[in-house]
Design an enzyme around this catalytic site. Structure first.
Site, short mmCIF file in Angstrom:
data_model
loop_
_atom_site.label_atom_id
_atom_site.label_comp_id
_atom_site.label_asym_id
_atom_site.label_seq_id
_atom_site.Cartn_x
_atom_site.Cartn_y
_atom_site.Cartn_z
N HIS A 109 0.88 -1.18 0.00
CA HIS A 109 0.00 0.00 0.00
C HIS A 109 0.91 1.22 0.00
O HIS A 109 1.98 1.20 0.63
CB HIS A 109 -0.91 -0.02 1.23
CG HIS A 109 -1.81 1.18 1.36
ND1 HIS A 109 -2.56 1.67 0.31
CD2 HIS A 109 -2.08 1.97 2.43
CE1 HIS A 109 -3.26 2.72 0.73
NE2 HIS A 109 -2.98 2.92 2.01
N GLU A 196 -12.29 2.82 0.83
CA GLU A 196 -12.51 2.45 2.23
C GLU A 196 -13.45 3.42 2.94
O GLU A 196 -14.36 3.02 3.66
CB GLU A 196 -11.17 2.42 2.98
CG GLU A 196 -10.23 1.31 2.56
CD GLU A 196 -8.83 1.47 3.12
OE1 GLU A 196 -8.04 0.53 2.98
OE2 GLU A 196 -8.52 2.56 3.68
#
Length: 342
Positions: A109, A196
């Site tokens: 990430h 998210e």
């Protein structure tokens, strides 16, 4: 124009011949990457801090486990499989002092790199390999001879061969069996955070809770509200996952379909989308990351208070009761699983 998709034929595990790969951390992604790479014939060591509870787990899985700094010194390619907010301090204390020319840092990430929480050593490559699914699925699919699709990106290409390294790692974990897309640290980080916050976690959780509250406040039984607003969501999500939104609509009743296309836009409307754009702007400008870093360094007071309040929501007590009546449902001790990889 469709994105370039890399498959097994585009990647060469020979890139790792006579090289040592290190995985720092043995959490959800870390353990899956390490095990898959080992099974692909790569030399993998695990780097952990001295008191880590994951040390015996990694040793049981057949790995040599060393302190983080030693793993960085010994390895040619180093995966930083640590939580976002721990990466900067570990980077300064254990990673950066032990990096040298020719090494490669790998992330799953891009937050720490994209938003400058760490400053890259000028003589190394920095890449990303980000499977689009949780670690246990990355491992399971590999073991079944399949693979989890993934993203690859290059933040720094000192060697001029960084993409080949990223693709080799993606092949080692099985992702080139399914298909790998090239992106950038910026694109992966900003879209991941947005997904998210606005849809997958923040948006979905708030929508479910609001629907539950609306029915209960109108006098309906909480059990009915739970079934209609949370329990059946999995059915709809599975249909969308397998066949897209149009495929989901094909599978539901005409009544449900009409309610979907006429009432859905009243719930998620122009005002909702405007708020989504504001959330995206906060991500793009680094406002969210700065806020999150302050919260983390300040002891996570707001974070813990909000989580605790969520755990006390009536939907949780109702759900726990109803799930206890569902013997077919796999009961998961999520906190126990997380603890085993800390």
């Amino acid at each position: 124009m469709p994105a370039k998709v890399y498959t097994d034929k585009d990647a060469n595990l020979g890139v790792f011949a006579n090289k040592t790969l290190a995985v720092l951390g043995y959490g959800s992604q870390g353990h899956a990457h390490a095990l898959n790479l080992k099974d692909s014939g790569c030399k993998v060591i695990i780097g952990l801090y001295p008191g880590s509870k994951s040390r015996p787990v990694a040793k049981q899985h057949g790995f040599e486990v060393v302190d983080t700094a030693e793993a960085v010194r010994r390895a040619d390619v180093i995966m930083v499989g640590l939580p976002d907010m721990k990466q900067a301090s570990v980077y300064e204390s254990d990673i950066l002092p032990n990096l040298s020319k020719g090494k490669t840092l790998l992330f799953s990430h891009g937050l720490s790199v994209h938003f400058g929480l760490i400053k890259l050593h000028k003589d190394i490559d920095c890449i990303m390999v980000a499977p689009k699914g949780p670690g246990h699925m990355v491992r399971r699919l590999y073991a079944e001879g399949k693979g989890m699709p993934a993203l690859v990106a290059v933040a720094q290409d000192k060697s001029k061969t960084a993409l080949k390294t990223a693709l080799a790692w993606a092949k080692g974990i099985g992702s080139t069996r399914a298909g790998v897309l090239k992106t950038s640290f910026k694109e992966e980080t900003e879209t991941d955070l947005f997904g998210e916050q606005a849809v997958l976690c923040g948006g979905a959780s708030a929508l479910v809770q609001a629907g539950f509250e609306t029915l209960v406040e109108a006098g309906y039984q909480p059990e009915m509200a739970y079934f209609e607003c949370l329990h059946e969501l999995k059915l709809i999500c599975d249909l969308m996952y397998e066949s897209g939104i149009a495929g989901m609509r094909f599978s539901i009743s005409e009544t449900a379909k009409y309610g979907d296309i006429t009432r859905g836009p009243r719930v998620v409307n122009k005002k909702t989308k405007a708020e989504m754009k504001q959330i995206l702007k906060e991500i793009q400008t680094g406002q969210f990351t700065r806020e999150w870093v302050r919260e983390y360094k300040g002891g996570l007071k707001k974070y813990n208070a909000l989580l605790k309040a969520g755990e006390k929501h009536k939907i949780e007590k109702t759900g726990a009761y109803l799930r206890s009546m569902m013997p077919w449902m796999t009961k998961k001790n999520i906190k126990g699983v997380q603890a085993s990889y800390s």
